[in-house]
Design a protein around this motif. Sequence first.
Motif, PDB file in Angstrom:
ATOM      1  N   HIS A  77      84.031  19.044  -4.519  1.00 23.94           N
ATOM      2  CA  HIS A  77      85.435  19.083  -4.117  1.00 23.94           C
ATOM      3  C   HIS A  77      85.956  17.674  -3.829  1.00 23.94           C
ATOM      4  CE1 HIS A  77      88.951  21.064  -2.353  1.00 23.94           C
ATOM      5  NE2 HIS A  77      88.950  20.063  -1.505  1.00 23.94           N
ATOM      6  N   HIS A  79      89.688  14.864  -4.449  1.00 23.69           N
ATOM      7  CA  HIS A  79      91.083  14.727  -4.837  1.00 23.69           C
ATOM      8  C   HIS A  79      91.291  13.414  -5.578  1.00 23.69           C
ATOM      9  CE1 HIS A  79      92.068  18.383  -2.830  1.00 23.69           C
ATOM     10  NE2 HIS A  79      91.394  17.976  -1.768  1.00 23.69           N
ATOM     11  N   CYS A  95      88.349  15.327   2.269  1.00 21.98           N
ATOM     12  CA  CYS A  95      89.475  16.240   2.175  1.00 21.98           C
ATOM     13  C   CYS A  95      90.259  16.202   3.475  1.00 21.98           C
ATOM     14  CB  CYS A  95      88.967  17.653   1.876  1.00 21.98           C
ATOM     15  SG  CYS A  95      90.294  18.756   1.394  1.00 21.98           S
ATOM     16  N   HIS A 112      93.808  24.443  -2.959  1.00 22.23           N
ATOM     17  CA  HIS A 112      94.793  23.386  -2.789  1.00 22.23           C
ATOM     18  C   HIS A 112      94.477  22.247  -3.740  1.00 22.23           C
ATOM     19  CE1 HIS A 112      91.547  21.959  -0.079  1.00 22.23           C
ATOM     20  NE2 HIS A 112      91.882  20.791  -0.583  1.00 22.23           N
TER      21      HIS A 112
HETATM   22 ZN   LIG Z   1      90.474  19.300  -0.629  1.00 20.71          ZN
END
Ligand SMILES: [Zn+2]
Length: 127
Positions: A77, A79, A95, A112
């Motif tokens: 995970h 971004h 995150c 998200h």
């Molecule tokens: Zn995240």
Amino acid sequence: MQRQTQQRVAIESAFVAAGRPLGPQEILDAAREQVPSLNLATVYRTLKRMIEDKAIHPVELPGESARYELQSAAEHHHHHFRCGECDAVYDLEGCVEGLHKLLPAGFLMTGHDIVLYGSCAACGTSL
Ligand SMILES: [Zn+2]
Ligand SMILES: [Zn+2]
């Protein structure tokens, strides 16, 4: 080595060397150092095959043409950060806590996506 294999190896090592999502033109520029005969059509064809093989994963940013990252990067995970100066996209570690606090009562969040925008270190120092 087979021509096709050689092209794919060059593209894979372009991803590994960059350590960030790459668009087809960026891939072409990097992989050409190993395989000078490479062209954009070949890059697209190889990327398509790599998606089918689940070796790479598309990174879709709003209003942008797709970039790609290695499946190994996509599996944890994370971004992205997009530099407005050089258009490069970088991986961000970690995150944000507490996103569910943004939700109105009765809403359920199933996922998200976060994109940060700005200028990268290489561009920031050259301004
Ligand atoms: Zn995240
Ligand atoms: Zn930049």
